[in-house]
Scaffold this motif. Structure first.
Motif, PDB file in Angstrom:
ATOM      1  N   ASP A   1       3.829   7.355   2.645  1.00 34.39           N
ATOM      2  CA  ASP A   1       4.080   6.129   3.403  1.00 34.39           C
ATOM      3  C   ASP A   1       3.946   4.935   2.473  1.00 34.39           C
ATOM      4  O   ASP A   1       2.925   4.784   1.789  1.00 34.39           O
TER       5      ASP A   1
ATOM      6  N   ARG B   1       9.279   5.555   4.386  1.00 38.88           N
ATOM      7  CA  ARG B   1       8.662   6.871   4.312  1.00 38.88           C
ATOM      8  C   ARG B   1       9.525   7.790   3.464  1.00 38.88           C
ATOM      9  O   ARG B   1      10.736   7.848   3.633  1.00 38.88           O
TER      10      ARG B   1
ATOM     11  N   TRP C   1       3.917   0.963   2.553  1.00 40.51           N
ATOM     12  CA  TRP C   1       3.822  -0.249   3.364  1.00 40.51           C
ATOM     13  C   TRP C   1       4.187  -1.435   2.493  1.00 40.51           C
ATOM     14  O   TRP C   1       3.638  -1.601   1.413  1.00 40.51           O
TER      15      TRP C   1
ATOM     16  N   CYS D   1      -1.427  12.041   0.846  1.00 40.20           N
ATOM     17  CA  CYS D   1      -2.489  12.998   1.152  1.00 40.20           C
ATOM     18  C   CYS D   1      -3.249  13.350  -0.129  1.00 40.20           C
ATOM     19  O   CYS D   1      -2.874  12.938  -1.230  1.00 40.20           O
TER      20      CYS D   1
ATOM     21  N   LEU E   1       0.841  -1.192   0.000  1.00 39.78           N
ATOM     22  CA  LEU E   1       0.000   0.000   0.000  1.00 39.78           C
ATOM     23  C   LEU E   1       0.870   1.234   0.000  1.00 39.78           C
ATOM     24  O   LEU E   1       1.900   1.278   0.679  1.00 39.78           O
TER      25      LEU E   1
ATOM     26  N   SER F   1       0.356   5.239   0.872  1.00 39.23           N
ATOM     27  CA  SER F   1      -0.579   6.189   1.465  1.00 39.23           C
ATOM     28  C   SER F   1      -0.065   7.609   1.233  1.00 39.23           C
ATOM     29  O   SER F   1       1.074   7.928   1.580  1.00 39.23           O
TER      30      SER F   1
END
Length: 105
Positions: free
Chosen positions: A79, A96, A81, A40, A36, A38
């Motif tokens: 981020d 990150r 994952w 904004c 994943l 992530s």
């Protein structure tokens, strides 16, 4: 390992859309798989590896930052994952990446 962990964007104007490209290399002994990413609302991931990255191989994540979504200068995080499990924490590995920008008028 991630070739770019911080991506400084210079000064930008409201309305600028900035392409971003992050390259990483699998320096481990096992396949690396992204589960994943992530971001904004101001960032859209355009391209990412969906298949496993073998040891010694590289991959690239491409995104675009849309400054219309922001009102002030700040640092944004992406981020990533992984499906790989950290043996110490017994959790998925988190990488990150950060980029910074400064608005000019």
């Amino acid at each position: 390992s991630w070739v770019v962990l911080e991506y400084p964007l210079t000064k930008i104007k409201k309305g600028d859309q900035i392409p971003l490209s992050y390259t990483f290399t699998n320096t481990g002994n096992a396949d690396l798989e992204i589960d994943l990413i992530s971001v904004c609302d101001c960032t859209e991931v355009l391209e990412r590896p969906y298949s496993a990255i073998k040891p010694g191989e590289s991959g690239t994540i491409k995104a675009i930052f849309d400054s219309n979504q922001k009102e002030e200068s700040e640092t944004i995080e992406i981020d990533i994952w992984l499906k790989n499990i950290d043996p110490v924490l017994d959790m998925p590995v988190l990488e990150r990446i950060q980029y910074q920008y400064e608005f000019v008028k």
